[in-house]
Design a protein around this motif. Structure first.
Motif, PDB file in Angstrom:
ATOM      1  N   TRP A 153      31.035 106.138 -26.904  1.00 42.13           N
ATOM      2  CA  TRP A 153      30.728 107.437 -27.469  1.00 42.13           C
ATOM      3  C   TRP A 153      31.331 107.557 -28.869  1.00 42.13           C
ATOM      4  CZ3 TRP A 153      32.304 107.635 -22.097  1.00 42.13           C
ATOM      5  CH2 TRP A 153      31.201 107.786 -21.238  1.00 42.13           C
ATOM      6  N   SER A 175      29.286 116.801 -21.005  1.00 41.25           N
ATOM      7  CA  SER A 175      30.189 116.775 -19.845  1.00 41.25           C
ATOM      8  C   SER A 175      31.453 117.633 -19.994  1.00 41.25           C
ATOM      9  CB  SER A 175      30.560 115.329 -19.493  1.00 41.25           C
ATOM     10  OG  SER A 175      29.391 114.625 -19.131  1.00 41.25           O
ATOM     11  N   GLU A 201      26.173 106.807 -34.411  1.00 40.99           N
ATOM     12  CA  GLU A 201      25.516 105.545 -34.088  1.00 40.99           C
ATOM     13  C   GLU A 201      24.216 105.403 -34.874  1.00 40.99           C
ATOM     14  OE1 GLU A 201      23.645 104.925 -30.254  1.00 40.99           O
ATOM     15  OE2 GLU A 201      24.096 106.979 -29.694  1.00 40.99           O
ATOM     16  N   HIS A 207      17.098 106.461 -30.241  1.00 41.20           N
ATOM     17  CA  HIS A 207      18.471 106.962 -30.415  1.00 41.20           C
ATOM     18  C   HIS A 207      18.573 107.858 -31.640  1.00 41.20           C
ATOM     19  CE1 HIS A 207      19.107 103.414 -27.916  1.00 41.20           C
ATOM     20  NE2 HIS A 207      20.192 104.024 -27.480  1.00 41.20           N
ATOM     21  N   GLY A 208      19.113 109.066 -31.427  1.00 41.38           N
ATOM     22  CA  GLY A 208      19.419 109.935 -32.551  1.00 41.38           C
ATOM     23  C   GLY A 208      20.936 110.027 -32.686  1.00 41.38           C
ATOM     24  N   GLU A 215      23.420 119.088 -19.020  1.00 39.79           N
ATOM     25  CA  GLU A 215      24.397 118.705 -18.014  1.00 39.79           C
ATOM     26  C   GLU A 215      24.109 119.498 -16.742  1.00 39.79           C
ATOM     27  OE1 GLU A 215      26.622 116.575 -19.172  1.00 39.79           O
ATOM     28  OE2 GLU A 215      28.007 116.386 -17.490  1.00 39.79           O
ATOM     29  N   PHE A 253      30.603 105.399 -14.958  1.00 39.46           N
ATOM     30  CA  PHE A 253      31.174 106.413 -15.843  1.00 39.46           C
ATOM     31  C   PHE A 253      32.588 106.677 -15.335  1.00 39.46           C
ATOM     32  CE2 PHE A 253      26.609 107.243 -16.004  1.00 39.46           C
ATOM     33  CZ  PHE A 253      26.393 107.263 -17.369  1.00 39.46           C
ATOM     34  N   GLU A 261      22.494 105.474 -13.056  1.00 36.52           N
ATOM     35  CA  GLU A 261      21.656 105.865 -14.171  1.00 36.52           C
ATOM     36  C   GLU A 261      20.242 106.052 -13.640  1.00 36.52           C
ATOM     37  OE1 GLU A 261      23.465 104.882 -18.432  1.00 36.52           O
ATOM     38  OE2 GLU A 261      23.599 103.499 -16.788  1.00 36.52           O
ATOM     39  N   GLU A 272      15.985 104.884 -20.209  1.00 34.72           N
ATOM     40  CA  GLU A 272      17.110 105.564 -19.552  1.00 34.72           C
ATOM     41  C   GLU A 272      17.049 107.065 -19.821  1.00 34.72           C
ATOM     42  OE1 GLU A 272      20.983 103.940 -20.678  1.00 34.72           O
ATOM     43  OE2 GLU A 272      21.645 106.033 -20.609  1.00 34.72           O
ATOM     44  N   LEU A 273      17.034 107.842 -18.734  1.00 37.06           N
ATOM     45  CA  LEU A 273      16.887 109.290 -18.858  1.00 37.06           C
ATOM     46  C   LEU A 273      18.207 110.024 -18.732  1.00 37.06           C
ATOM     47  CD1 LEU A 273      13.974 110.845 -16.774  1.00 37.06           C
ATOM     48  CD2 LEU A 273      14.445 111.060 -19.191  1.00 37.06           C
ATOM     49  N   GLY A 275      22.582 109.854 -17.046  1.00 42.43           N
ATOM     50  CA  GLY A 275      23.658 109.303 -16.247  1.00 42.43           C
ATOM     51  C   GLY A 275      24.023 110.341 -15.200  1.00 42.43           C
ATOM     52  N   PHE A 299      25.245 115.403 -13.538  1.00 43.56           N
ATOM     53  CA  PHE A 299      24.349 114.518 -14.297  1.00 43.56           C
ATOM     54  C   PHE A 299      24.314 114.987 -15.749  1.00 43.56           C
ATOM     55  CE2 PHE A 299      21.630 117.900 -12.596  1.00 43.56           C
ATOM     56  CZ  PHE A 299      20.920 118.309 -13.716  1.00 43.56           C
ATOM     57  N   GLY A 300      23.972 114.069 -16.642  1.00 42.76           N
ATOM     58  CA  GLY A 300      23.813 114.409 -18.068  1.00 42.76           C
ATOM     59  C   GLY A 300      22.553 113.728 -18.562  1.00 42.76           C
ATOM     60  N   MET A 301      21.558 114.562 -18.903  1.00 45.59           N
ATOM     61  CA  MET A 301      20.231 114.012 -19.200  1.00 45.59           C
ATOM     62  C   MET A 301      19.899 114.177 -20.680  1.00 45.59           C
ATOM     63  SD  MET A 301      16.675 115.141 -17.460  1.00 45.59           S
ATOM     64  CE  MET A 301      16.924 116.877 -17.843  1.00 45.59           C
ATOM     65  N   ARG A 305      14.558 112.397 -24.692  1.00 41.13           N
ATOM     66  CA  ARG A 305      13.979 111.293 -23.894  1.00 41.13           C
ATOM     67  C   ARG A 305      12.988 111.842 -22.865  1.00 41.13           C
ATOM     68  NH1 ARG A 305      17.708 106.801 -23.586  1.00 41.13           N
ATOM     69  NH2 ARG A 305      18.441 106.496 -25.720  1.00 41.13           N
ATOM     70  N   ILE A 316      11.843 109.186 -31.447  1.00 44.94           N
ATOM     71  CA  ILE A 316      12.676 110.383 -31.304  1.00 44.94           C
ATOM     72  C   ILE A 316      12.840 111.126 -32.638  1.00 44.94           C
ATOM     73  CG2 ILE A 316      14.917 109.257 -31.748  1.00 44.94           C
ATOM     74  CD1 ILE A 316      16.045 110.846 -29.377  1.00 44.94           C
TER      75      ILE A 316
HETATM   76  C1  FA5 Z   1      26.640 110.513 -20.833  1.00 49.67           C
HETATM   77  O1  FA5 Z   1      26.600 111.070 -21.927  1.00 49.67           O
HETATM   78  C2  FA5 Z   1      27.324 111.092 -19.638  1.00 49.67           C
HETATM   79  N1  FA5 Z   1      28.066 112.254 -20.057  1.00 49.67           N
HETATM   80  C3  FA5 Z   1      26.271 111.441 -18.595  1.00 49.67           C
HETATM   81  C4  FA5 Z   1      26.814 111.851 -17.279  1.00 49.67           C
HETATM   82  C5  FA5 Z   1      27.024 113.178 -16.984  1.00 49.67           C
HETATM   83  C6  FA5 Z   1      27.142 110.878 -16.318  1.00 49.67           C
HETATM   84  C7  FA5 Z   1      27.538 113.554 -15.742  1.00 49.67           C
HETATM   85  C8  FA5 Z   1      27.637 111.246 -15.109  1.00 49.67           C
HETATM   86  C9  FA5 Z   1      27.838 112.572 -14.813  1.00 49.67           C
HETATM   87  P1  FA5 Z   1      25.093 108.568 -21.583  1.00 49.67           P
HETATM   88  O2  FA5 Z   1      25.856 108.125 -22.768  1.00 49.67           O
HETATM   89  O3  FA5 Z   1      24.415 107.494 -20.802  1.00 49.67           O
HETATM   90  O4  FA5 Z   1      25.960 109.375 -20.576  1.00 49.67           O
HETATM   91  O5  FA5 Z   1      23.986 109.606 -22.064  1.00 49.67           O
HETATM   92  C10 FA5 Z   1      23.227 110.363 -21.149  1.00 49.67           C
HETATM   93  C11 FA5 Z   1      21.770 110.417 -21.588  1.00 49.67           C
HETATM   94  O6  FA5 Z   1      21.678 110.957 -22.910  1.00 49.67           O
HETATM   95  C12 FA5 Z   1      21.120 109.045 -21.706  1.00 49.67           C
HETATM   96  O7  FA5 Z   1      20.655 108.630 -20.450  1.00 49.67           O
HETATM   97  C13 FA5 Z   1      20.002 109.311 -22.670  1.00 49.67           C
HETATM   98  O8  FA5 Z   1      18.900 109.929 -22.021  1.00 49.67           O
HETATM   99  C14 FA5 Z   1      20.616 110.327 -23.593  1.00 49.67           C
HETATM  100  N2  FA5 Z   1      21.125 109.691 -24.808  1.00 49.67           N
HETATM  101  C15 FA5 Z   1      22.261 108.977 -24.948  1.00 49.67           C
HETATM  102  N3  FA5 Z   1      22.423 108.573 -26.207  1.00 49.67           N
HETATM  103  C16 FA5 Z   1      21.363 109.028 -26.904  1.00 49.67           C
HETATM  104  C17 FA5 Z   1      20.945 108.972 -28.263  1.00 49.67           C
HETATM  105  N4  FA5 Z   1      21.676 108.359 -29.177  1.00 49.67           N
HETATM  106  N5  FA5 Z   1      19.788 109.574 -28.612  1.00 49.67           N
HETATM  107  C18 FA5 Z   1      19.059 110.232 -27.687  1.00 49.67           C
HETATM  108  N6  FA5 Z   1      19.389 110.345 -26.396  1.00 49.67           N
HETATM  109  C19 FA5 Z   1      20.535 109.752 -25.996  1.00 49.67           C
END
Ligand code: FA5
Length: 330
Positions: A153, A175, A201, A207-208, A215, A253, A261, A272-273, A275, A299-301, A305, A316
């Motif tokens: 992150w 989160s 990033e 990726h943005g 959440e 995580f 995921e 990937e949608l 976590g 979950f964090g969506m 995406r 995106i």
């Molecule tokens: C998280 O950010 C965790 N906080 C998710 C989580 C929450 C896990 C609660 C467990 C419990 P991650 O880095 O994988 O996880 O990002 C979650 C989602 O955000 C990814 O699956 C993706 O859909 C979206 N995402 C991540 N990075 C980017 C990005 N750079 N641009 C657009 N969407 C993104």
């Protein structure tokens, strides 16, 4: 006669071309009225010998048509001026200016839709700050300073002093809202927290560096992975339709145990949608929830995406460009 008709046209041209719309009616009468020089000449044509009658008839009509056109042009010119808002005089016969109607951005639309959907499942909406304390974004989520997950992150720091408790950053995920909410509310808890997140990033088609997450957190007695799966399945199907193909993939995580995921099939590969996982005992404790009594999932969506999947959007970056042809479609 020919000479006379041509003189009328010459005069009319000179006068109408340089005239204002306010003179329109007067000019119409002067050049096309019953008593106009043109009307008088046309009336005389019938007395000419046959050949001249035909020739002058043709010429007279051509000139009349041309004068009508000149007068119409004068009218159009006035309308254009009114449309530009530069006209000194107001012409109530001109068509009005229809303003372009605004519309909600597709990200707002989908967030509204999800809020509505989750309300139906008994979830309320929680919010947290975009400029977040380091401890909520990382420490209380079981991501200590030297933890390798902090690399995932990559962070925009607002201020950072080694060892300080007040370091702030642009939140890298939604989160931290879990912790803020657990600390200020008693279990059972059912919330969603949509909002903007920031990561340092490289941007590409998926990726943005600024993007939205939603959440979800549900804490109650006897919550299991079955509840997690049911809620996520229902939500994804609500947005993407019954036919969407998704998979739950084991992941890691620091704040959930077990972690997964969720991917959806998009453009010939898995995208990937979100976590998700069962909130770890440690995080429950950090939030003031007794892990022996309660369990929960989170979950964090990624919102962009999800929209990309829904509408087949390939990049995106479209979401953040002022491209009305793109935005008008939603
Ligand atoms: C998280 O950010 C965790 N906080 C998710 C989580 C929450 C896990 C609660 C467990 C419990 P991650 O880095 O994988 O996880 O990002 C979650 C989602 O955000 C990814 O699956 C993706 O859909 C979206 N995402 C991540 N990075 C980017 C990005 N750079 N641009 C657009 N969407 C993104």
């Amino acid at each position: 006669m020919e000479e006379k008709l041509r003189t009328i046209l010459k005069e009319a041209r000179a006068e109408i071309v340089s005239a204002n719309f306010s003179d329109y009616e007067q000019l119409r009468i002067k050049y096309l009225g019953r008593k106009s020089a043109l009307a008088r000449s046309l009336r005389k044509i019938k007395d000419l010998p046959e050949k001249a009658r035909r020739d002058m008839g043709e010429l007279g009509n051509r000139i009349k048509r041309e004068i009508i056109q000149l007068l119409n042009d004068l009218k159009d010119k006035a309308k254009d001026k009114a449309r530009d808002g530069r006209s000194a005089s107001f012409d109530p016969t001109c068509p009005g200016i229809v303003p372009d109607l605004g519309r909600l951005h597709p990200i707002t639309q989908i967030i509204d839709d999800l809020i509505e959907y989750f309300r139906g499942l008994g979830f309320s909406v929680a919010e947290g700050p975009e400029v977040e304390l380091e401890k909520y974004n990382f420490d209380l989520l079981n991501i200590p300073d030297n933890h390798p997950a902090r690399d995932e992150w990559d962070t925009f720091w607002v201020n950072r002093k080694e060892g300080s408790k007040n370091n702030t950053l642009l939140r890298t995920h939604t989160s931290p809202v879990q912790l803020r909410y657990m600390k200020s509310h008693k279990a059972p808890i059912r919330i969603i927290a949509p909002g903007r997140t920031f990561r340092y990033e490289a941007e590409d088609a998926t990726h943005g560096s600024v993007f939205y997450q939603l959440e979800g957190l549900m804490i109650d007695k006897n919550i299991t992975v079955a509840n997690l799966k049911a809620v996520i399945d229902a939500m994804v199907k609500h947005i993407l339709g019954e036919d969407v193909e998704t998979r739950l993939r084991p992941s890691y995580f620091p704040f959930t145990e077990p972690s997964y995921e969720v991917d959806a099939w998009f453009g010939g590969k898995w995208l990937e949608l979100m976590g998700c996982g069962m909130v770890s005992r440690k995080v429950l404790k950090n939030g003031g929830v007794d892990p022996d009594e309660y369990s929960g999932f989170a979950f964090g969506m990624g919102i962009e995406r999800l929209i990309m999947l829904k509408y087949g959007i390939k990049d995106i970056r479209y979401f953040y460009q002022p491209n009305f042809d793109f935005l008008k479609q939603f």
